[in-house]
Design an enzyme around this catalytic site. Sequence first.
Site, PDB file in Angstrom:
ATOM      1  N   LYS A  71       0.736  -1.266   0.023  1.00 58.50           N
ATOM      2  CA  LYS A  71      -0.182   0.040  -0.017  1.00 58.50           C
ATOM      3  C   LYS A  71       0.946   1.419   0.170  1.00 58.50           C
ATOM      4  O   LYS A  71       1.531   1.795   1.124  1.00 58.50           O
ATOM      5  CB  LYS A  71      -0.942  -0.029   1.436  1.00 58.50           C
ATOM      6  CG  LYS A  71      -1.476  -1.189   1.545  1.00 58.50           C
ATOM      7  CD  LYS A  71      -2.962  -1.334   0.845  1.00 58.50           C
ATOM      8  CE  LYS A  71      -3.676  -2.730   1.356  1.00 58.50           C
ATOM      9  NZ  LYS A  71      -4.706  -3.046   0.333  1.00 58.50           N
ATOM     10  N   HIS A 182      13.937  -6.470  -4.978  1.00 65.17           N
ATOM     11  CA  HIS A 182      13.708  -7.738  -5.646  1.00 65.17           C
ATOM     12  C   HIS A 182      13.735  -7.668  -7.194  1.00 65.17           C
ATOM     13  O   HIS A 182      13.936  -8.486  -7.762  1.00 65.17           O
ATOM     14  CB  HIS A 182      12.410  -8.245  -5.335  1.00 65.17           C
ATOM     15  CG  HIS A 182      12.234  -8.687  -3.925  1.00 65.17           C
ATOM     16  ND1 HIS A 182      12.906  -9.559  -3.083  1.00 65.17           N
ATOM     17  CD2 HIS A 182      11.179  -8.531  -2.923  1.00 65.17           C
ATOM     18  CE1 HIS A 182      12.506  -9.846  -1.838  1.00 65.17           C
ATOM     19  NE2 HIS A 182      11.470  -9.132  -1.642  1.00 65.17           N
TER      20      HIS A 182
HETATM   21  F1  V1D Z   1      -0.489 -11.801  -0.124  1.00 63.14           F
HETATM   22  C1  V1D Z   1      -0.534 -11.504  -1.365  1.00 63.14           C
HETATM   23  C2  V1D Z   1      -1.808 -11.037  -1.939  1.00 63.14           C
HETATM   24  C3  V1D Z   1      -1.792 -10.659  -3.029  1.00 63.14           C
HETATM   25  C4  V1D Z   1      -0.752 -10.537  -3.843  1.00 63.14           C
HETATM   26  C5  V1D Z   1       0.453 -11.131  -3.436  1.00 63.14           C
HETATM   27  C6  V1D Z   1       0.678 -11.651  -2.111  1.00 63.14           C
HETATM   28  C7  V1D Z   1       1.895 -12.000  -1.626  1.00 63.14           C
HETATM   29  C8  V1D Z   1       2.284 -12.288  -0.374  1.00 63.14           C
HETATM   30  N1  V1D Z   1       3.493 -12.708  -0.194  1.00 63.14           N
HETATM   31  N2  V1D Z   1       3.074 -12.191  -2.410  1.00 63.14           N
HETATM   32  C9  V1D Z   1       3.913 -12.824  -1.402  1.00 63.14           C
HETATM   33  C10 V1D Z   1       5.261 -13.281  -1.901  1.00 63.14           C
HETATM   34  N3  V1D Z   1       5.107 -13.869  -3.227  1.00 63.14           N
HETATM   35  C11 V1D Z   1       4.987 -15.426  -2.851  1.00 63.14           C
HETATM   36  C12 V1D Z   1       4.762 -15.817  -4.462  1.00 63.14           C
HETATM   37  C13 V1D Z   1       4.235 -17.199  -4.369  1.00 63.14           C
HETATM   38  N4  V1D Z   1       4.932 -17.332  -5.524  1.00 63.14           N
HETATM   39  C14 V1D Z   1       5.341 -18.255  -6.218  1.00 63.14           C
HETATM   40  C15 V1D Z   1       5.833 -16.194  -5.321  1.00 63.14           C
HETATM   41  O1  V1D Z   1       5.279 -15.891  -1.953  1.00 63.14           O
HETATM   42  C16 V1D Z   1       6.131 -11.783  -2.290  1.00 63.14           C
HETATM   43  C17 V1D Z   1       6.571 -11.062  -1.139  1.00 63.14           C
HETATM   44  C18 V1D Z   1       7.232  -9.862  -1.377  1.00 63.14           C
HETATM   45  C19 V1D Z   1       7.945  -9.037  -0.523  1.00 63.14           C
HETATM   46  C20 V1D Z   1       8.393  -7.771  -1.015  1.00 63.14           C
HETATM   47  C21 V1D Z   1       9.283  -7.108   0.156  1.00 63.14           C
HETATM   48  O2  V1D Z   1       8.752  -6.861   1.344  1.00 63.14           O
HETATM   49  O3  V1D Z   1      10.519  -7.796   0.138  1.00 63.14           O
HETATM   50  C22 V1D Z   1       9.666  -5.825  -0.393  1.00 63.14           C
HETATM   51  N5  V1D Z   1      10.670  -5.098  -0.424  1.00 63.14           N
HETATM   52  O4  V1D Z   1      10.581  -3.736  -0.853  1.00 63.14           O
HETATM   53  C23 V1D Z   1       9.664  -3.813  -1.536  1.00 63.14           C
HETATM   54  C24 V1D Z   1       8.742  -4.790  -1.155  1.00 63.14           C
END
Ligand code: V1D
EC number: 3.5.1.98
Length: 484
Positions: A71, A182
């Site tokens: 957000k 990332h």
């Molecule tokens: F919970 C969600 C709801 C909608 C869309 C995405 C998410 C979500 C939560 N956690 N996505 C994640 C992580 N993605 C996965 C995917 C499953 N796949 C195969 C990959 O687990 C991504 C988390 C990103 C974190 C970003 C960060 O906090 O590190 C960041 N740092 O700087 C900016 C962001």
Amino acid sequence: MNSSTFTTDTRSRSSRAQLASTHIRPHSKTRVAYFHNKDVGSFHYGVGTGVGAVCKGASVYDTKKTGHPMKPHRLTLTNDLVINYGLHELMDVYCPRMATEAELLEFHESDYVNFLKKITPQNRDTEFADVLGNFNFGDDCPVFDGLWDFCRIYTGASLAAAQKLCMKDMEICVNWSGGLHHAKSYEASGFCYVNDIVLAIRQLLKYYVRVLYIDIDIHHGDGVQEAFYCTDRVMTVSFHKYEPGFFPGTGDTTEIGSELGKYYSINVPLKNGIDDDSYVNLFRTIMTEVKDRYQPSVIVLQCGADSLGLDRLGAFNLSIKAHGDCVKIIKSWQIPLLVLGGGGYTIHNVARCWAYETSVLLDANLPNEIPGESKYLDFFEPDYKLHPHLVGRVDNQNTKTDLKRLTEVIFEQLRHLDGAPVIQMQELPDGIAEYLQEADEELADTREDQRANKRMKRSKAHDNEFFDGDSDQEQDEENTMDLD
Ligand code: V1D
Ligand code: CA
């Protein structure tokens, strides 16, 4: 000070920052610059906002009522606290320009930058349907309105901050909208589209010999590590949760860098629930050794706030005070410092944390009471405190023995650094441009290999994961004010 971004201050004096040092810091040499573009908080990551999207209670293209955890409004909340605590009066405030396309091309590949520039929620499912996957767009990295401008705004702020440090007329520069660690040169990843950190570090490398990158986001700083994996001019250190299934899945202690960069990547993998004392002691111990051995000429600190207790995506137990202690430790070294944001999904705590850390950088003491004049006071209920109790959701699964062993492994790696890379800026050969160009080409070759590997893996992978965030989403919507 350029305060044109801000409205007139009519707050009561009680909510203002008290300087920790006497009077108006007459002897303090630490100059702090704060980079904030007020537009950055008005963007909305939207999932499934294209034609045919199903999103309860939201119309198509209405990106405000979607369940994405990132957000940008948290940046408006942070800035609101910074202003209402009066911190803007203690630092230089800049509203930076947007990064240019040419600046993004300093790291990112042209086909990816072209795609970023052109993609919109309107043409996503027609013109670009076939290539979205190539650039890793999807649930984590959705197409949303204004994406291109959003990227240029947060990246512009990091570049302006890095440039200020290069001019050596500021010791500390802060951009809470940056830190998107990332993003890869060729694709988006983990809510990150453009890697402002890599771009800022590349700018710093033109003026500083050794750059130390430190990452306290709960996720591994994979994009930055990968970009500098083969060079000793940037040392990367990431503290993160490392458990099967946790994003991005990299960051084991065995990832130590390669070629010239061997031993210059450090990873500190942790389990759920780490507490204040364990984390801060581990951080101090490791980072002091890194600093003494590497002798950085400038430091970039990514302060992802998803490592706080009660974060919507995180699973650590850190208080805002402990998170800020890491900032305090780095600041105490008096080495030029670029401070960036990152993750952070319980947005009222993100704002608290980054406002507090701004005060840490300024040596100012903030009252624990959130300023009553804040337009967003409701976000800070029920306690209206800067330091709420954030501990207790998850048990600490990091035993003392685990942490002792981890420290030993990392110290063993650090023993290979018997002296920092010795090249001094004034000693750089006349052909520095050519030298850096060659280094760039080597990095580009490595990236090409990595990209090919990754594409191969992705084509084999069968990704069925889906995050069920409905309850969190509803919770967030309750707390979301109308931003227009
Ligand atoms: F919970 C969600 C709801 C909608 C869309 C995405 C998410 C979500 C939560 N956690 N996505 C994640 C992580 N993605 C996965 C995917 C499953 N796949 C195969 C990959 O687990 C991504 C988390 C990103 C974190 C970003 C960060 O906090 O590190 C960041 N740092 O700087 C900016 C962001
Ligand atoms: Ca991290």
